[in-house]
Scaffold this active site. Structure first.
Site, PDB file in Angstrom:
ATOM      1  N   HIS A   6       0.927  -1.274  -0.064  1.00  0.00           N
ATOM      2  CA  HIS A   6       0.122   0.041   0.000  1.00  0.00           C
ATOM      3  C   HIS A   6       0.878   1.280   0.091  1.00  0.00           C
ATOM      4  CE1 HIS A   6      -3.062  -2.688   2.160  1.00  0.00           C
ATOM      5  NE2 HIS A   6      -3.620  -2.712   0.946  1.00  0.00           N
TER       6      HIS A   6
ATOM      7  N   LYS B  47     -15.570  -8.190   3.759  1.00  0.00           N
ATOM      8  CA  LYS B  47     -14.601  -8.632   4.620  1.00  0.00           C
ATOM      9  C   LYS B  47     -14.959  -8.051   6.109  1.00  0.00           C
ATOM     10  CE  LYS B  47     -11.312  -7.702   1.011  1.00  0.00           C
ATOM     11  NZ  LYS B  47      -9.996  -6.889   0.513  1.00  0.00           N
TER      12      LYS B  47
ATOM     13  N   ARG C  56      -2.116  -5.815  -8.832  1.00  0.00           N
ATOM     14  CA  ARG C  56      -1.196  -6.846  -8.716  1.00  0.00           C
ATOM     15  C   ARG C  56      -1.014  -7.869  -9.705  1.00  0.00           C
ATOM     16  NH1 ARG C  56      -2.981  -7.176  -2.467  1.00  0.00           N
ATOM     17  NH2 ARG C  56      -4.778  -7.081  -3.475  1.00  0.00           N
TER      18      ARG C  56
ATOM     19  N   SER D 267      -2.872  -8.024   2.446  1.00  0.00           N
ATOM     20  CA  SER D 267      -3.122  -7.975   3.918  1.00  0.00           C
ATOM     21  C   SER D 267      -3.544  -9.340   4.464  1.00  0.00           C
ATOM     22  CB  SER D 267      -4.293  -6.825   3.992  1.00  0.00           C
ATOM     23  OG  SER D 267      -4.238  -5.561   3.544  1.00  0.00           O
TER      24      SER D 267
HETATM   25  P1  ADP Z   1      -9.794  -3.433  -0.801  1.00  0.00           P
HETATM   26  O1  ADP Z   1     -10.539  -4.215   0.258  1.00  0.00           O
HETATM   27  O2  ADP Z   1     -10.424  -2.108  -1.227  1.00  0.00           O
HETATM   28  O3  ADP Z   1      -9.239  -4.249  -1.968  1.00  0.00           O
HETATM   29  P2  ADP Z   1      -6.974  -3.572   0.085  1.00  0.00           P
HETATM   30  O4  ADP Z   1      -6.541  -2.716   0.956  1.00  0.00           O
HETATM   31  O5  ADP Z   1      -6.882  -4.889   0.198  1.00  0.00           O
HETATM   32  O6  ADP Z   1      -8.613  -3.213  -0.007  1.00  0.00           O
HETATM   33  O7  ADP Z   1      -6.475  -2.930  -1.170  1.00  0.00           O
HETATM   34  C1  ADP Z   1      -6.736  -1.672  -1.704  1.00  0.00           C
HETATM   35  C2  ADP Z   1      -6.257  -1.309  -2.915  1.00  0.00           C
HETATM   36  O8  ADP Z   1      -4.593  -1.417  -2.858  1.00  0.00           O
HETATM   37  C3  ADP Z   1      -6.542  -2.330  -4.070  1.00  0.00           C
HETATM   38  O9  ADP Z   1      -6.727  -1.647  -5.136  1.00  0.00           O
HETATM   39  C4  ADP Z   1      -5.323  -3.229  -3.979  1.00  0.00           C
HETATM   40  O10 ADP Z   1      -5.345  -3.948  -5.527  1.00  0.00           O
HETATM   41  C5  ADP Z   1      -4.024  -2.407  -3.747  1.00  0.00           C
HETATM   42  N1  ADP Z   1      -3.086  -3.152  -3.065  1.00  0.00           N
HETATM   43  C6  ADP Z   1      -3.233  -4.056  -1.975  1.00  0.00           C
HETATM   44  N2  ADP Z   1      -1.877  -4.479  -1.728  1.00  0.00           N
HETATM   45  C7  ADP Z   1      -1.071  -4.182  -2.822  1.00  0.00           C
HETATM   46  C8  ADP Z   1       0.288  -4.233  -3.147  1.00  0.00           C
HETATM   47  N3  ADP Z   1       1.016  -5.179  -2.488  1.00  0.00           N
HETATM   48  N4  ADP Z   1       0.749  -3.685  -4.242  1.00  0.00           N
HETATM   49  C9  ADP Z   1       0.006  -2.795  -4.931  1.00  0.00           C
HETATM   50  N5  ADP Z   1      -1.525  -2.447  -4.805  1.00  0.00           N
HETATM   51  C10 ADP Z   1      -1.997  -3.326  -3.720  1.00  0.00           C
END
Ligand code: ADP
Length: 169
Positions: free
Chosen positions: A23, A47, A96, A134
């Site tokens: 992030h 979630k 990703r 995450s």
């Molecule tokens: P959500 O539940 O909204 O998907 P996340 O916190 O899992 O929330 O992810 C928020 C955004 O950040 C999403 O667009 C996800 O693809 C991106 N994201 C999460 N982890 C990574 C990572 N390791 N690299 C790039 N983008 C990421």
């Protein structure tokens, strides 16, 4: 940026449960592209979060303080409406591996149908974060694995504390 009316504002919404270096990598890239980047903690109905939205907000505030054009909000309501409310012309999301594509694509198209003044921009992470999520961090940590290279120390402390408390019950 001299003319505030021409300022480019982007909204980066996400669950951030828990905040990872993936992030933060995205935030660092996005804050170079936009005048103002609003990172917004969302509650995803699919979630059940480990951290409540205030903890997630606190993690983000502490870990983004070095970037002056980054603000952290708690997202209320629909993302696309929130983008309009805060004056964001762009929504930033991360892509990703292939697994993100279908969901992200659907959401971008839907948001475009709801409001075509707001463009969704996808950023690719650095290669070392491409498989970082995450949910994987929480699972590894629950099973006793070392996740310190993937999340900031503050988040690691909260994660260990929260999992320890959960184990007491
Ligand atoms: P959500 O539940 O909204 O998907 P996340 O916190 O899992 O929330 O992810 C928020 C955004 O950040 C999403 O667009 C996800 O693809 C991106 N994201 C999460 N982890 C990574 C990572 N390791 N690299 C790039 N983008 C990421």
């Amino acid at each position: 940026m001299s003319d505030p009316l021409k300022a480019k504002t982007a909204l980066y919404p996400g669950s951030f449960d828990c905040l990872t270096y993936g992030h933060l990598d995205l935030i660092q890239r996005a804050c170079k592209l936009f005048d103002r980047l609003i990172v917004a903690v969302a509650n995803n109905s699919r979630k059940k979060p480990l951290f409540d939205e205030h903890q997630r907000y606190e993690h983000l505030v502490a870990c983004t303080e070095e970037w002056e054009n980054v603000e952290v909000h708690i997202l209320e309501g629909l993302t696309i409406e929130y983008a309009q409310k805060v004056g964001a012309q762009f929504i930033v999301r991360g892509l990703r591996a292939v697994s993100d594509f279908e969901f992200e694509f659907q959401m971008a198209i839907m948001n475009h149908q709801l409001n075509d003044d707001v463009e969704t921009i996808f950023l690719a992470p650095s290669p070392e974060y491409i498989f970082l999520s995450s949910s994987m961090i929480k699972e590894i940590s629950r099973l006793g694995g070392d996740v310190s290279e993937f999340i900031p120390p503050l988040v690691l402390g909260s994660l260990e504390e929260t999992l320890e408390r959960a184990n007491e019950y």
